[in-house]
Write an enzyme that holds these catalytic residues in place. Structure first.
Site, PDB file in Angstrom:
ATOM      1  N   GLY A   6      -7.119  -3.603   6.575  1.00 30.52           N
ATOM      2  CA  GLY A   6      -8.177  -2.793   5.971  1.00 30.52           C
ATOM      3  C   GLY A   6      -9.501  -2.830   6.703  1.00 30.52           C
ATOM      4  O   GLY A   6     -10.154  -1.789   6.886  1.00 30.52           O
ATOM      5  N   ARG A  22     -12.938  -8.296  -2.604  1.00 28.85           N
ATOM      6  CA  ARG A  22     -12.751  -7.554  -1.341  1.00 28.85           C
ATOM      7  C   ARG A  22     -12.440  -6.093  -1.658  1.00 28.85           C
ATOM      8  O   ARG A  22     -11.637  -5.801  -2.538  1.00 28.85           O
ATOM      9  CB  ARG A  22     -11.590  -8.133  -0.542  1.00 28.85           C
ATOM     10  CG  ARG A  22     -11.219  -7.280   0.683  1.00 28.85           C
ATOM     11  CD  ARG A  22      -9.970  -7.814   1.365  1.00 28.85           C
ATOM     12  NE  ARG A  22      -9.641  -7.110   2.599  1.00 28.85           N
ATOM     13  CZ  ARG A  22      -8.582  -6.312   2.737  1.00 28.85           C
ATOM     14  NH1 ARG A  22      -7.764  -6.106   1.728  1.00 28.85           N
ATOM     15  NH2 ARG A  22      -8.330  -5.733   3.896  1.00 28.85           N
ATOM     16  N   THR A  70      -2.446   2.750   6.164  1.00 32.23           N
ATOM     17  CA  THR A  70      -2.074   1.430   5.652  1.00 32.23           C
ATOM     18  C   THR A  70      -2.238   0.435   6.796  1.00 32.23           C
ATOM     19  O   THR A  70      -2.222   0.820   7.959  1.00 32.23           O
ATOM     20  CB  THR A  70      -0.623   1.422   5.126  1.00 32.23           C
ATOM     21  OG1 THR A  70      -0.216   0.063   4.909  1.00 32.23           O
ATOM     22  CG2 THR A  70       0.348   2.057   6.101  1.00 32.23           C
ATOM     23  N   THR A  95       0.873  -1.185   0.000  1.00 32.32           N
ATOM     24  CA  THR A  95       0.000   0.000   0.000  1.00 32.32           C
ATOM     25  C   THR A  95       0.896   1.216   0.000  1.00 32.32           C
ATOM     26  O   THR A  95       1.891   1.268   0.719  1.00 32.32           O
ATOM     27  CB  THR A  95      -0.971   0.067   1.195  1.00 32.32           C
ATOM     28  OG1 THR A  95      -1.914  -0.979   1.074  1.00 32.32           O
ATOM     29  CG2 THR A  95      -1.730   1.385   1.240  1.00 32.32           C
ATOM     30  N   ASP A 123      -9.648  -0.651   2.518  1.00 30.05           N
ATOM     31  CA  ASP A 123      -9.809   0.675   3.130  1.00 30.05           C
ATOM     32  C   ASP A 123      -9.249   1.766   2.220  1.00 30.05           C
ATOM     33  O   ASP A 123      -9.692   2.918   2.277  1.00 30.05           O
ATOM     34  CB  ASP A 123      -9.091   0.728   4.485  1.00 30.05           C
ATOM     35  CG  ASP A 123      -7.598   0.444   4.338  1.00 30.05           C
ATOM     36  OD1 ASP A 123      -7.235  -0.687   3.948  1.00 30.05           O
ATOM     37  OD2 ASP A 123      -6.799   1.362   4.580  1.00 30.05           O
TER      38      ASP A 123
HETATM   39  N1  ASP Z   1      -4.731  -1.583   3.789  1.00 32.56           N
HETATM   40  C1  ASP Z   1      -4.476  -2.616   2.834  1.00 32.56           C
HETATM   41  C2  ASP Z   1      -5.545  -3.663   2.914  1.00 32.56           C
HETATM   42  O1  ASP Z   1      -6.212  -3.834   3.872  1.00 32.56           O
HETATM   43  C3  ASP Z   1      -3.180  -3.328   2.992  1.00 32.56           C
HETATM   44  C4  ASP Z   1      -1.991  -2.562   3.503  1.00 32.56           C
HETATM   45  O2  ASP Z   1      -2.093  -1.398   3.797  1.00 32.56           O
HETATM   46  O3  ASP Z   1      -0.912  -3.149   3.616  1.00 32.56           O
HETATM   47  O4  ASP Z   1      -5.679  -4.397   2.009  1.00 32.56           O
END
Ligand code: ASP
Length: 306
Positions: A222, A197, A219, A169, A200
């Site tokens: 999510g 899916r 990040t 992310t 966020d």
């Molecule tokens: N927020 C992202 C998710 O939930 C993943 C991440 O930030 O690493 O997919």
């Protein structure tokens, strides 16, 4: 803040989670700095915060070491499905935002999120509809295989309890010399996620938010970030907290309530930067006093700050 004293600033993150292979760190650092340099060049020329965050995030989307755009991790069906969102606040004008989700055929999802904000009557477009809209906005589509990097294929982990979370992310937040603020976030999501899916990172208020007090990008896990409305909470708390405190407070909250892995970056309207995380997170910053900086902090304590 009087406009004459408005300070431009930008901070970007490369995702929270496992620190990633040590051999990849120098290249990740180089790309993080190049990304922030691209955004900083726009701010230094008196450009817009929106252009700066889009430029920064696009550089990260284009590199296979980051889990966004080309480099996105694979879902449980072995496909790339990307999400992104952007939000902008200009002084004296209502905020505006755009998001996209479940994209497989767009090289730079953040540019499509911006097109949704600027050229559609809607805020969030997903899947085939979003990709059809891309064409009408002049953004070309590619074959889904073109978005699957050899690295993502190698590192494919299928779901289940032992699944290792793919990390990544990317996000950037900025304030410009005119007092405008913007936040942008882009992701390939979690490796092994179910097809369909929504991350966020597509949801305004959760993974991305900008308001009159500041801008934020998150990040981490999510589902927990959406439940917490993490970025909106953090920006709203700038009414009583400094940027570093607001970031720390947001991460302390989500650690306590959900025990979730998360990280956040923030900028307030005076150009002060904050960030915090409870997992490894890499950030790079630009402000006129310090120039470009790169910081990586490991997953040691609960929440960290500059
Ligand atoms: N927020 C992202 C998710 O939930 C993943 C991440 O930030 O690493 O997919």
């Amino acid at each position: 803040v009087s406009r004459a004293h408005q300070k431009a600033a930008l901070i970007a993150h490369g995702g929270a989670g496992a620190a990633g292979p040590a051999a990849e760190r120098p290249e990740r650092q180089r790309v993080m700095l190049a990304a922030v340099r691209a955004g900083a060049a726009i701010l230094k020329n008196g450009g817009r915060a929106l252009d700066a965050v889009i430029a920064t995030v696009s550089v990260l989307e284009n590199h296979p070491l980051f889990n966004a755009g080309y480099g996105s991790v694979l879902n449980s069906a072995g496909q790339v499905e990307m999400d992104a969102s952007v939000m902008e606040v200009n002084p004296g004008a209502p905020p505006r935002a755009g998001g996209v989700a479940a994209l497989s055929r767009i090289r730079n999802p953040i540019k499509l999120a911006r097109a949704v904000m600027e050229h559609s009557p809607h805020l969030l477009l997903v899947g085939a509809g979003a990709e059809r809209f891309a064409r009408s906005a002049g953004i070309s589509l590619c074959r889904p295989e073109m978005m699957i990097s050899p690295r993502a294929r190698e590192r494919r982990w299928i779901g289940g309890a032992k699944a290792k979370r793919g990390y990544g992310t990317v996000g950037a937040v900025a304030v410009d010399a005119h007092g405008s603020m913007a936040a942008a976030t882009s992701t390939g999501g979690m490796s092994g996620k179910l097809p369909g899916r929504v991350e966020d990172s597509a949801i305004i208020g959760a993974g991305t938010f900008a308001g009159p007090l500041g801008a934020a990008s998150a990040t981490g896990h999510g589902e927990a970030i959406i439940l917490a409305g993490l970025c909106r909470e953090a920006v709203d708390s700038l009414v009583k907290l400094s940027a570093p405190q607001a970031a720390r407070n947001a991460i302390a909250g989500i650690s306590q309530t959900a025990g979730a892995e998360a990280g956040i970056i923030l900028v307030d309207r005076r150009g002060r930067i904050g960030y915090a995380h409870n997992a490894a997170m890499e950030v790079a910053t630009f402000d006129p006093a310090h120039g470009l900086c790169h910081l990586r902090s490991p997953a040691t304590g609960p929440a960290r700050q500059p």
